[in-house]
Design a protein around this motif. Structure first.
Motif, PDB file in Angstrom:
ATOM      1  N   MET A 116       0.973  -1.230   0.014  1.00 21.90           N
ATOM      2  CA  MET A 116      -0.010   0.048   0.162  1.00 21.90           C
ATOM      3  C   MET A 116       0.738   1.196  -0.021  1.00 21.90           C
ATOM      4  O   MET A 116       0.399   2.341  -0.589  1.00 21.90           O
ATOM      5  CB  MET A 116      -0.922  -0.014   1.294  1.00 21.90           C
ATOM      6  CG  MET A 116      -2.125  -0.937   0.992  1.00 21.90           C
ATOM      7  SD  MET A 116      -3.196  -0.526  -0.540  1.00 21.90           S
ATOM      8  CE  MET A 116      -3.573   1.166  -0.133  1.00 21.90           C
ATOM      9  N   ALA A 117       1.988   1.308   0.664  1.00 21.99           N
ATOM     10  CA  ALA A 117       2.801   2.263   0.610  1.00 21.99           C
ATOM     11  C   ALA A 117       3.361   2.672  -0.793  1.00 21.99           C
ATOM     12  O   ALA A 117       3.380   3.883  -1.239  1.00 21.99           O
ATOM     13  CB  ALA A 117       4.180   2.153   1.345  1.00 21.99           C
ATOM     14  N   GLU A 118       3.608   1.664  -1.709  1.00 19.64           N
ATOM     15  CA  GLU A 118       3.980   1.750  -3.011  1.00 19.64           C
ATOM     16  C   GLU A 118       2.824   2.444  -3.849  1.00 19.64           C
ATOM     17  O   GLU A 118       2.856   3.365  -4.556  1.00 19.64           O
ATOM     18  CB  GLU A 118       4.403   0.549  -3.454  1.00 19.64           C
ATOM     19  CG  GLU A 118       4.924   0.744  -4.947  1.00 19.64           C
ATOM     20  CD  GLU A 118       6.334   1.383  -4.839  1.00 19.64           C
ATOM     21  OE1 GLU A 118       6.752   1.749  -6.111  1.00 19.64           O
ATOM     22  OE2 GLU A 118       6.939   1.341  -4.144  1.00 19.64           O
ATOM     23  N   VAL A 119       1.545   1.709  -3.353  1.00 14.71           N
ATOM     24  CA  VAL A 119       0.214   2.314  -4.081  1.00 14.71           C
ATOM     25  C   VAL A 119      -0.055   3.686  -3.901  1.00 14.71           C
ATOM     26  O   VAL A 119      -0.222   4.728  -4.711  1.00 14.71           O
ATOM     27  CB  VAL A 119      -0.861   1.424  -3.683  1.00 14.71           C
ATOM     28  CG1 VAL A 119      -2.146   2.246  -3.971  1.00 14.71           C
ATOM     29  CG2 VAL A 119      -0.865   0.090  -4.273  1.00 14.71           C
ATOM     30  N   ILE A 120       0.280   4.184  -2.655  1.00 10.26           N
ATOM     31  CA  ILE A 120       0.349   5.774  -2.354  1.00 10.26           C
ATOM     32  C   ILE A 120       1.340   6.535  -3.142  1.00 10.26           C
ATOM     33  O   ILE A 120       1.027   7.759  -3.374  1.00 10.26           O
ATOM     34  CB  ILE A 120       0.539   5.733  -0.732  1.00 10.26           C
ATOM     35  CG1 ILE A 120      -0.851   5.206  -0.201  1.00 10.26           C
ATOM     36  CG2 ILE A 120       0.521   7.368  -0.268  1.00 10.26           C
ATOM     37  CD1 ILE A 120      -0.745   4.897   1.650  1.00 10.26           C
ATOM     38  N   LYS A 121       2.404   6.047  -3.144  1.00 10.65           N
ATOM     39  CA  LYS A 121       3.625   6.622  -3.916  1.00 10.65           C
ATOM     40  C   LYS A 121       3.297   6.925  -5.257  1.00 10.65           C
ATOM     41  O   LYS A 121       3.362   8.294  -5.547  1.00 10.65           O
ATOM     42  CB  LYS A 121       5.081   5.911  -3.861  1.00 10.65           C
ATOM     43  CG  LYS A 121       6.098   6.747  -4.340  1.00 10.65           C
ATOM     44  CD  LYS A 121       7.410   5.609  -4.159  1.00 10.65           C
ATOM     45  CE  LYS A 121       7.611   4.801  -5.309  1.00 10.65           C
ATOM     46  NZ  LYS A 121       8.753   4.132  -5.366  1.00 10.65           N
ATOM     47  N   HIS A 122       2.647   6.120  -6.020  1.00 14.16           N
ATOM     48  CA  HIS A 122       2.182   6.208  -7.153  1.00 14.16           C
ATOM     49  C   HIS A 122       1.265   7.291  -7.251  1.00 14.16           C
ATOM     50  O   HIS A 122       1.176   7.921  -8.227  1.00 14.16           O
ATOM     51  CB  HIS A 122       1.630   4.834  -7.794  1.00 14.16           C
ATOM     52  CG  HIS A 122       2.500   3.916  -7.968  1.00 14.16           C
ATOM     53  ND1 HIS A 122       2.089   2.456  -8.279  1.00 14.16           N
ATOM     54  CD2 HIS A 122       3.872   3.755  -7.954  1.00 14.16           C
ATOM     55  CE1 HIS A 122       3.181   1.588  -8.361  1.00 14.16           C
ATOM     56  NE2 HIS A 122       4.259   2.445  -8.076  1.00 14.16           N
ATOM     57  N   GLY A 123       0.177   7.259  -6.373  1.00 15.08           N
ATOM     58  CA  GLY A 123      -0.619   8.332  -6.308  1.00 15.08           C
ATOM     59  C   GLY A 123      -0.179   9.717  -6.280  1.00 15.08           C
ATOM     60  O   GLY A 123      -0.682  10.720  -6.894  1.00 15.08           O
ATOM     61  N   ILE A 124       0.975   9.816  -5.263  1.00 14.34           N
ATOM     62  CA  ILE A 124       1.451  11.173  -5.109  1.00 14.34           C
ATOM     63  C   ILE A 124       2.137  11.762  -6.333  1.00 14.34           C
ATOM     64  O   ILE A 124       2.143  12.840  -6.790  1.00 14.34           O
ATOM     65  CB  ILE A 124       2.573  11.110  -3.831  1.00 14.34           C
ATOM     66  CG1 ILE A 124       1.723  10.979  -2.512  1.00 14.34           C
ATOM     67  CG2 ILE A 124       3.430  12.374  -3.820  1.00 14.34           C
ATOM     68  CD1 ILE A 124       2.876  10.443  -1.439  1.00 14.34           C
ATOM     69  N   ILE A 125       2.822  10.729  -7.082  1.00 12.98           N
ATOM     70  CA  ILE A 125       3.551  10.893  -8.392  1.00 12.98           C
ATOM     71  C   ILE A 125       2.640  11.449  -9.547  1.00 12.98           C
ATOM     72  O   ILE A 125       2.825  12.108 -10.305  1.00 12.98           O
ATOM     73  CB  ILE A 125       4.584   9.884  -8.718  1.00 12.98           C
ATOM     74  CG1 ILE A 125       5.603   9.541  -7.724  1.00 12.98           C
ATOM     75  CG2 ILE A 125       5.097  10.002 -10.193  1.00 12.98           C
ATOM     76  CD1 ILE A 125       6.292   8.117  -7.860  1.00 12.98           C
ATOM     77  N   ARG A 126       1.546  10.576  -9.571  1.00  7.16           N
ATOM     78  CA  ARG A 126       0.650  10.804 -10.553  1.00  7.16           C
ATOM     79  C   ARG A 126      -0.099  12.001 -10.667  1.00  7.16           C
ATOM     80  O   ARG A 126       0.135  12.773 -11.462  1.00  7.16           O
ATOM     81  CB  ARG A 126      -0.239   9.468 -10.947  1.00  7.16           C
ATOM     82  CG  ARG A 126      -1.400   9.505 -11.933  1.00  7.16           C
ATOM     83  CD  ARG A 126      -1.789   8.164 -12.304  1.00  7.16           C
ATOM     84  NE  ARG A 126      -2.754   8.340 -13.555  1.00  7.16           N
ATOM     85  CZ  ARG A 126      -3.470   7.588 -14.164  1.00  7.16           C
ATOM     86  NH1 ARG A 126      -3.093   6.289 -13.694  1.00  7.16           N
ATOM     87  NH2 ARG A 126      -4.135   7.866 -15.203  1.00  7.16           N
ATOM     88  N   ASP A 127      -1.094  11.940 -10.079  1.00 13.08           N
ATOM     89  CA  ASP A 127      -2.012  13.268  -9.698  1.00 13.08           C
ATOM     90  C   ASP A 127      -3.060  13.331  -8.521  1.00 13.08           C
ATOM     91  O   ASP A 127      -2.941  12.357  -8.036  1.00 13.08           O
ATOM     92  CB  ASP A 127      -2.816  13.449 -11.071  1.00 13.08           C
ATOM     93  CG  ASP A 127      -3.997  12.278 -11.096  1.00 13.08           C
ATOM     94  OD1 ASP A 127      -4.478  12.152 -10.001  1.00 13.08           O
ATOM     95  OD2 ASP A 127      -3.843  12.030 -12.217  1.00 13.08           O
ATOM     96  N   SER A 128      -3.308  14.316  -8.196  1.00 15.17           N
ATOM     97  CA  SER A 128      -3.975  14.550  -6.946  1.00 15.17           C
ATOM     98  C   SER A 128      -5.317  13.785  -6.878  1.00 15.17           C
ATOM     99  O   SER A 128      -5.822  13.265  -5.692  1.00 15.17           O
ATOM    100  CB  SER A 128      -4.319  16.117  -6.562  1.00 15.17           C
ATOM    101  OG  SER A 128      -5.202  16.643  -7.429  1.00 15.17           O
ATOM    102  N   ALA A 129      -5.937  13.644  -7.761  1.00 19.22           N
ATOM    103  CA  ALA A 129      -7.480  12.660  -7.966  1.00 19.22           C
ATOM    104  C   ALA A 129      -6.971  11.513  -7.662  1.00 19.22           C
ATOM    105  O   ALA A 129      -7.792  10.905  -6.723  1.00 19.22           O
ATOM    106  CB  ALA A 129      -8.101  13.000  -9.097  1.00 19.22           C
ATOM    107  N   TYR A 130      -5.981  10.927  -8.218  1.00 19.07           N
ATOM    108  CA  TYR A 130      -5.614   9.493  -8.170  1.00 19.07           C
ATOM    109  C   TYR A 130      -5.217   9.295  -6.677  1.00 19.07           C
ATOM    110  O   TYR A 130      -5.530   8.396  -5.942  1.00 19.07           O
ATOM    111  CB  TYR A 130      -4.344   9.274  -8.870  1.00 19.07           C
ATOM    112  CG  TYR A 130      -3.900   7.680  -8.867  1.00 19.07           C
ATOM    113  CD1 TYR A 130      -4.467   6.778  -9.661  1.00 19.07           C
ATOM    114  CD2 TYR A 130      -2.924   7.458  -7.959  1.00 19.07           C
ATOM    115  CE1 TYR A 130      -4.046   5.391  -9.475  1.00 19.07           C
ATOM    116  CE2 TYR A 130      -2.461   6.145  -7.841  1.00 19.07           C
ATOM    117  CZ  TYR A 130      -2.927   5.123  -8.598  1.00 19.07           C
ATOM    118  OH  TYR A 130      -2.527   3.833  -8.625  1.00 19.07           O
TER     119      TYR A 130
END
Length: 198
Positions: A182-196
């Motif tokens: 889940m930490a990696e999923v959250i990191k992807h969200g931070i990198i990608r965009d605010s909605a994600y």
């Protein structure tokens, strides 16, 4: 089952995500592979949970064999790769054969590097069984092993024919392993965009 296309120049591939994909992996591979032999690379713990299901699915269409490598980051090394090479040779894998990496990141990285270098490259499928492997190490083509000189010092970018991410496998993870993913999923969200990220 959902198919997510990874757009890589010259070798695009799908990541299949859903529940029950292990039992469909043989059919998916039959449509993509050129040869008749598959070597499943795993560790004994993961294979005990999911290996028979994958072997049964692949066995409907291919000659299968199994190679066990030790579990743990400290075993992600060239000695493990050599063990995979030996299993490939013993089971007569040729240039049209396939290595199926069943497990977490250590199995995927090690088996992936073996596939990239055995006979100058044979086909690979990634069958990740941890959340971290499903969202990170099985996608992107990074394969490699550690040496005495550093982590991931020997490796290759080598894309699989496809990734089969069966979410059923996440039910056997410890809370720590799930949180790592889940930490990696959250990191992807931070990198990608605010909605994600939300």
């Amino acid at each position: 089952m959902q198919a997510v296309k990874v757009k890589v120049k010259n070798s695009p591939y799908n990541v299949y995500v859903g529940s029950g994909i292990l039992e469909k992996t043989g059919r998916l591979l039959k449509a993509a592979a050129k040869g008749r032999r598959v070597l499943i690379v795993s560790n004994k713990k993961v294979f005990g949970l999911y290996g028979q299901e994958l072997e049964k699915s692949l066995g409907k269409h291919f000659e299968t064999s199994v190679c066990f490598i030790p579990d743990g980051e400290r075993f992600k090394n060239l000695k493990a790769v050599d063990k995979i090479y030996a299993a490939c040779a013993r089971n007569r894998l040729d240039r049209y054969s396939v290595i199926a990496a069943l497990g977490g990141g250590v199995v995927g990285d090690t088996a992936g590097y073996a596939a990239a270098t055995y006979m100058r490259g044979i086909d690979l499928i990634q069958v990740p069984t941890t959340l971290l492997a499903q969202v990170d190490s099985s996608v992107g083509g990074k394969t490699g092993v550690d040496t005495d000189y550093g982590k991931n010092m020997v490796g290759s970018f080598y894309h699989p024919l496809f990734v089969a991410a069966d979410v059923k496998t996440l039910g056997t993870l410890s809370s720590d392993e799930f949180e790592n993913g889940m930490a990696e999923v959250i990191k992807h969200g931070i990198i990608r965009d605010s909605a994600y990220f939300r």
